[in-house]
Write an enzyme that holds these catalytic residues in place. Structure first.
Site, PDB file in Angstrom:
ATOM      1  N   GLY A   7       0.687  -1.589   0.264  1.00  0.00           N
ATOM      2  CA  GLY A   7      -0.170  -0.144  -0.070  1.00  0.00           C
ATOM      3  C   GLY A   7       0.763   1.169  -0.345  1.00  0.00           C
ATOM      4  O   GLY A   7       0.428   2.023   1.254  1.00  0.00           O
ATOM      5  N   SER A  10      -0.596   5.380  -1.720  1.00  0.00           N
ATOM      6  CA  SER A  10      -1.948   5.767  -1.354  1.00  0.00           C
ATOM      7  C   SER A  10      -1.090   6.739   0.846  1.00  0.00           C
ATOM      8  O   SER A  10      -1.106   6.238   1.324  1.00  0.00           O
ATOM      9  CB  SER A  10      -3.331   5.586  -1.696  1.00  0.00           C
ATOM     10  OG  SER A  10      -3.730   6.299  -1.021  1.00  0.00           O
ATOM     11  N   GLY A  11      -2.090   7.307   0.553  1.00  0.00           N
ATOM     12  CA  GLY A  11      -2.203   7.712   2.152  1.00  0.00           C
ATOM     13  C   GLY A  11      -0.972   7.011   3.105  1.00  0.00           C
ATOM     14  O   GLY A  11      -0.041   8.451   2.641  1.00  0.00           O
ATOM     15  N   GLY A  13       0.577   4.892   4.070  1.00  0.00           N
ATOM     16  CA  GLY A  13       1.380   3.623   3.225  1.00  0.00           C
ATOM     17  C   GLY A  13       2.790   4.899   1.908  1.00  0.00           C
ATOM     18  O   GLY A  13       3.775   4.718   2.208  1.00  0.00           O
ATOM     19  N   SER A 135      -5.721  -1.068  13.649  1.00  0.00           N
ATOM     20  CA  SER A 135      -6.624   0.250  14.110  1.00  0.00           C
ATOM     21  C   SER A 135      -8.001  -0.139  15.087  1.00  0.00           C
ATOM     22  O   SER A 135      -7.749  -1.101  15.270  1.00  0.00           O
ATOM     23  CB  SER A 135      -7.905   0.940  12.798  1.00  0.00           C
ATOM     24  OG  SER A 135      -9.218   1.173  13.162  1.00  0.00           O
ATOM     25  N   TYR A 161     -14.503  -5.145   8.421  1.00  0.00           N
ATOM     26  CA  TYR A 161     -13.396  -4.500   8.660  1.00  0.00           C
ATOM     27  C   TYR A 161     -12.769  -4.795  10.498  1.00  0.00           C
ATOM     28  O   TYR A 161     -11.777  -4.912  10.427  1.00  0.00           O
ATOM     29  CB  TYR A 161     -13.462  -2.781   8.485  1.00  0.00           C
ATOM     30  CG  TYR A 161     -12.857  -2.164   8.727  1.00  0.00           C
ATOM     31  CD1 TYR A 161     -11.323  -2.700   7.268  1.00  0.00           C
ATOM     32  CD2 TYR A 161     -12.694  -0.981   9.518  1.00  0.00           C
ATOM     33  CE1 TYR A 161     -10.280  -0.886   7.765  1.00  0.00           C
ATOM     34  CE2 TYR A 161     -11.419  -0.205   9.514  1.00  0.00           C
ATOM     35  CZ  TYR A 161     -10.491  -0.467   8.594  1.00  0.00           C
ATOM     36  OH  TYR A 161      -9.095   0.123   8.577  1.00  0.00           O
TER      37      TYR A 161
HETATM   38  N1  NAP Z   1      -7.286   6.287   7.564  1.00  0.00           N
HETATM   39  C1  NAP Z   1      -7.030   5.748   8.274  1.00  0.00           C
HETATM   40  O1  NAP Z   1      -8.192   6.915   9.310  1.00  0.00           O
HETATM   41  C2  NAP Z   1      -7.281   4.560   9.108  1.00  0.00           C
HETATM   42  C3  NAP Z   1      -7.598   4.119  10.520  1.00  0.00           C
HETATM   43  C4  NAP Z   1      -7.198   3.395  10.882  1.00  0.00           C
HETATM   44  C5  NAP Z   1      -5.868   2.287  10.013  1.00  0.00           C
HETATM   45  N2  NAP Z   1      -5.902   2.396   8.635  1.00  0.00           N
HETATM   46  C6  NAP Z   1      -5.517   1.452   8.089  1.00  0.00           C
HETATM   47  O2  NAP Z   1      -4.336   2.365   7.253  1.00  0.00           O
HETATM   48  C7  NAP Z   1      -3.878   1.344   6.020  1.00  0.00           C
HETATM   49  C8  NAP Z   1      -3.297   2.261   5.364  1.00  0.00           C
HETATM   50  O3  NAP Z   1      -4.637   3.141   4.715  1.00  0.00           O
HETATM   51  P1  NAP Z   1      -5.461   4.142   4.183  1.00  0.00           P
HETATM   52  O4  NAP Z   1      -5.989   5.438   5.263  1.00  0.00           O
HETATM   53  O5  NAP Z   1      -3.927   5.197   4.160  1.00  0.00           O
HETATM   54  O6  NAP Z   1      -6.064   3.973   3.266  1.00  0.00           O
HETATM   55  P2  NAP Z   1      -5.711   5.196   1.322  1.00  0.00           P
HETATM   56  O7  NAP Z   1      -4.967   5.610   1.191  1.00  0.00           O
HETATM   57  O8  NAP Z   1      -7.014   3.998   0.753  1.00  0.00           O
HETATM   58  O9  NAP Z   1      -4.733   3.761   1.033  1.00  0.00           O
HETATM   59  C9  NAP Z   1      -4.679   1.867   0.912  1.00  0.00           C
HETATM   60  C10 NAP Z   1      -3.656   1.502   0.539  1.00  0.00           C
HETATM   61  O10 NAP Z   1      -3.412   0.357   0.335  1.00  0.00           O
HETATM   62  C11 NAP Z   1      -4.002  -0.603  -1.298  1.00  0.00           C
HETATM   63  N3  NAP Z   1      -4.670  -2.147  -1.794  1.00  0.00           N
HETATM   64  C12 NAP Z   1      -5.808  -2.153  -1.325  1.00  0.00           C
HETATM   65  N4  NAP Z   1      -6.051  -2.829  -1.507  1.00  0.00           N
HETATM   66  C13 NAP Z   1      -5.247  -3.411  -1.890  1.00  0.00           C
HETATM   67  C14 NAP Z   1      -4.866  -4.679  -2.253  1.00  0.00           C
HETATM   68  N5  NAP Z   1      -5.759  -5.637  -2.417  1.00  0.00           N
HETATM   69  N6  NAP Z   1      -3.499  -5.568  -3.543  1.00  0.00           N
HETATM   70  C15 NAP Z   1      -2.710  -4.495  -2.625  1.00  0.00           C
HETATM   71  N7  NAP Z   1      -2.899  -2.913  -2.437  1.00  0.00           N
HETATM   72  C16 NAP Z   1      -3.816  -2.963  -2.051  1.00  0.00           C
HETATM   73  C17 NAP Z   1      -4.085   0.716  -1.903  1.00  0.00           C
HETATM   74  O11 NAP Z   1      -3.525   0.671  -3.262  1.00  0.00           O
HETATM   75  P3  NAP Z   1      -4.455   1.369  -4.380  1.00  0.00           P
HETATM   76  O12 NAP Z   1      -3.440   2.310  -3.805  1.00  0.00           O
HETATM   77  O13 NAP Z   1      -4.400   0.344  -5.764  1.00  0.00           O
HETATM   78  O14 NAP Z   1      -5.591   1.983  -4.419  1.00  0.00           O
HETATM   79  C18 NAP Z   1      -3.220   2.170  -1.336  1.00  0.00           C
HETATM   80  O15 NAP Z   1      -2.396   2.002  -1.813  1.00  0.00           O
HETATM   81  C19 NAP Z   1      -4.550   0.346   6.037  1.00  0.00           C
HETATM   82  O16 NAP Z   1      -4.725  -0.948   6.433  1.00  0.00           O
HETATM   83  C20 NAP Z   1      -5.886   1.227   6.980  1.00  0.00           C
HETATM   84  O17 NAP Z   1      -7.166  -0.012   7.700  1.00  0.00           O
HETATM   85  C21 NAP Z   1      -6.193   4.022   8.241  1.00  0.00           C
END
Ligand code: NAP
Length: 277
Positions: A7, A10-11, A13, A135, A161
């Site tokens: 990941g 985006s975001g 990662g 999370s 989730y």
């Molecule tokens: N945002 C929050 O408030 C929050 C809170 C708690 C935990 N988290 C956790 O933080 C982590 C990162 O999330 P984020 O907030 O940065 O979200 P994000 O911006 O949506 O990034 C998610 C990343 O995961 C990749 N991904 C999703 N499905 C995939 C698949 N099938 N195979 C390979 N890669 C895949 C996406 O790839 P693409 O770019 O190709 O879509 C993207 O790079 C996640 O595990 C999420 O559960 C987030």
């Protein structure tokens, strides 16, 4: 020192990658979208770009995970830090070609397979680390080990989730139990409530709540801090296996500390993935 991160496109990662790359010799971007990975690499400072290498990995396809591991092994002799960061919440129930519910596959099973297949490479490092992005949503988990793919019970995006984020913590503890003696450190973390692409595929009440909460969310830079802290610093062995928030060990739910839950998760994950392991 080599880093592999899921990941990174985006975001949280993407920021984690940007901040960590100066500290590593080689970084593998494990991503499903080649164009996004190329853009992420182009956005890095020019002197860092040659360290970054895209490897195709779709956590919704176990064949793709196995292929990615082979590629990493051809291109490196060890992995020092693996960050299992990719994830998402999905409004509609989707079943992958492998027959797994998508939330379960993308957030847990894919990472379980990736980590286990890569383990011989990880254990070659002097101070190997695995960091699993979980999370606080794990507190709302309600797991039925008899129905991990929601074939019997109706699917709820949020419960699915919450369950996988609990699995991230249980998996971390199991890694600690199984591999700490061989030098492995394993951590899970809550990044905060972060303004990213997360929940773009959510719907219903959760989506409404998420949109309303956006003005109060922290930035991806802030959300990446705990992952970066864990990857960069020497963490005392007394904290090995722990769940972190704001770069400090934190209390996880009772279920997250349950030995029987983590044993059931390991057993079921191995069983479901037997064909690929
Ligand atoms: N945002 C929050 O408030 C929050 C809170 C708690 C935990 N988290 C956790 O933080 C982590 C990162 O999330 P984020 O907030 O940065 O979200 P994000 O911006 O949506 O990034 C998610 C990343 O995961 C990749 N991904 C999703 N499905 C995939 C698949 N099938 N195979 C390979 N890669 C895949 C996406 O790839 P693409 O770019 O190709 O879509 C993207 O790079 C996640 O595990 C999420 O559960 C987030």
């Amino acid at each position: 020192m080599n880093l592999a991160i899921t990941g990174p496109t985006s975001g949280i990662g993407e920021i984690t990658l940007q901040k960590l790359i100066p500290h590593f010799d080689k970084v593998f971007l494990l991503a499903r979208n080649a164009d996004k990975a190329a853009k992420t690499i182009q956005s890095l400072p020019e002197d860092q770009q040659s360290k970054a290498e895209f490897i195709h990995l779709d956590l919704a396809s176990m064949d793709s995970v196995v292929k990615a591991v082979k590629e990493i092994q051809e291109k490196s002799s060890q992995i020092d830090v693996l960050i299992n960061n990719a994830g998402g919440i999905f409004h509609e129930k989707t079943v992958t070609d492998d027959g797994f519910e998508l939330t379960f596959s993308a957030n847990h099973l894919g990472h379980f397979l990736l980590t286990n297949k890569l383990m011989p490479w990880i254990l070659k490092a002097e101070n190997p680390k695995i960091i699993n992005v979980s999370s606080e949503a794990h507190n709302a988990a309600n797991v039925n080990f008899e129905d991990l793919n929601y074939e019997k019970k109706s699917y709820s995006a949020f419960t699915s989730y919450a369950n996988v984020k609990l699995f991230n913590i249980l998996f971390t503890k199991s890694l600690y139990e199984k591999y700490a003696e061989q030098g492995l450190q394993a951590f899970s973390l809550h990044p905060g409530v972060v303004k990213t692409n997360f929940a773009s595929e959510a719907g219903g009440i959760f989506k409404v709540f998420w949109v309303l909460a956006r003005p109060f969310m922290i930035t991806a830079e802030q959300g990446a801090e705990t992952s970066i802290f864990l990857a960069k610093n020497n963490i005392p062995s007394s904290q090995n296996g722990s769940y972190f928030k704001k770069s400090k060990p934190a209390k996880a739910s009772k279920a997250a500390n349950s030995k029987s839950m983590r044993e059931k998760l390991w057993y079921n994950s191995e069983k479901l993935l037997a064909k690929w392991l």
